[in-house]
Design an enzyme around this catalytic site. Structure first.
Site, PDB file in Angstrom:
ATOM      1  N   SER A  72       0.870  -1.169   0.000  1.00  0.00           N
ATOM      2  CA  SER A  72       0.000   0.000   0.000  1.00  0.00           C
ATOM      3  C   SER A  72       0.905   1.217   0.000  1.00  0.00           C
ATOM      4  O   SER A  72       1.827   1.311  -0.811  1.00  0.00           O
ATOM      5  CB  SER A  72      -0.934  -0.023   1.222  1.00  0.00           C
ATOM      6  OG  SER A  72      -1.776   1.110   1.233  1.00  0.00           O
ATOM      7  N   TYR A  87      -4.401   8.656  -5.673  1.00  0.00           N
ATOM      8  CA  TYR A  87      -3.418   7.657  -5.246  1.00  0.00           C
ATOM      9  C   TYR A  87      -3.776   7.136  -3.861  1.00  0.00           C
ATOM     10  O   TYR A  87      -3.811   5.929  -3.612  1.00  0.00           O
ATOM     11  CB  TYR A  87      -2.026   8.290  -5.252  1.00  0.00           C
ATOM     12  CG  TYR A  87      -0.925   7.401  -4.753  1.00  0.00           C
ATOM     13  CD1 TYR A  87      -0.293   6.508  -5.605  1.00  0.00           C
ATOM     14  CD2 TYR A  87      -0.495   7.467  -3.430  1.00  0.00           C
ATOM     15  CE1 TYR A  87       0.740   5.699  -5.146  1.00  0.00           C
ATOM     16  CE2 TYR A  87       0.531   6.669  -2.964  1.00  0.00           C
ATOM     17  CZ  TYR A  87       1.151   5.783  -3.828  1.00  0.00           C
ATOM     18  OH  TYR A  87       2.170   4.979  -3.365  1.00  0.00           O
ATOM     19  N   LYS A  91      -4.833   3.341  -2.690  1.00  0.00           N
ATOM     20  CA  LYS A  91      -4.052   2.610  -1.692  1.00  0.00           C
ATOM     21  C   LYS A  91      -4.910   2.248  -0.479  1.00  0.00           C
ATOM     22  O   LYS A  91      -4.691   1.205   0.141  1.00  0.00           O
ATOM     23  CB  LYS A  91      -2.812   3.403  -1.292  1.00  0.00           C
ATOM     24  CG  LYS A  91      -1.764   3.478  -2.409  1.00  0.00           C
ATOM     25  CD  LYS A  91      -1.291   2.089  -2.841  1.00  0.00           C
ATOM     26  CE  LYS A  91      -0.091   2.148  -3.759  1.00  0.00           C
ATOM     27  NZ  LYS A  91       0.432   0.813  -4.100  1.00  0.00           N
TER      28      LYS A  91
END
Length: 167
Positions: A72, A87, A91
């Site tokens: 992650s 992003y 994650k």
């Protein structure tokens, strides 16, 4: 992903450890990113990870063991960073699916860890120089690899493995 898993099994007779990570990021305010940019981010980070999981899990279940490390990001734990919302959201999704996978895989003797690295030093010198110029120290990928090896060899594998600035 299936061809890669088949090739690994053919070459090594099985799979002990899978390090499952994808990296690319698009910067920008969430409301200004295009649908294509957002979908590409999720395709890479979420569906890329899921494709590997779907390819490797039948092998690991048949072996009754193995260890999956899903990568992650610290932004998948704390998303309060401007311009990195897409992003971060992707994650966070990796974090959630990894926790579910850990619960699903435990009965088959498969260990699953979720890795939250901070910024890692790039192998390309200009990118590393740019990060350092911005005051962001980048971690050492070799130290991260050693931390994963240590976790894979540990008697009790952590579900959450934070690897920050000290790498």
């Amino acid at each position: 992903a299936r061809r890669a898993v088949d090739a690994a099994v053919a070459a090594f007779g099985g799979i002990d450890v899978v390090v499952n990570g994808a990296g690319q990021g698009v910067q920008g305010a969430l409301d200004r990113l295009t649908d294509a940019q957002l979908r590409s981010t999720f395709d890479t980070h979420v569906f890329g990870v899921l494709n590997v999981i779907r390819a490797v899990m039948p092998r690991l279940r048949a072996q009754r063991g193995g260890h999956v490390f899903n990568i992650s990001s610290i932004l998948g734990f704390d998303g309060r960073t401007t311009q990195w919302g897409a992003y971060s959201a992707a994650k966070f999704a990796v974090s959630g699916l990894t926790e579910a996978l850990a619960a699903e895989a435990a009965a088959d003797g498969i260990r699953v860890s979720l890795v939250y690295p901070g910024a890692m030093r790039a192998t390309d010198a200009p990118e590393t120089a740019a990060r350092l110029a911005q005051g962001r120290e980048a971690g050492d990928p070799a130290k991260m690899a050693q931390a994963l090896i240590n976790a894979a060899q540990a008697q009790y594998a952590p579900l959450h493995l934070f690897l920050g600035r000290d790498l």
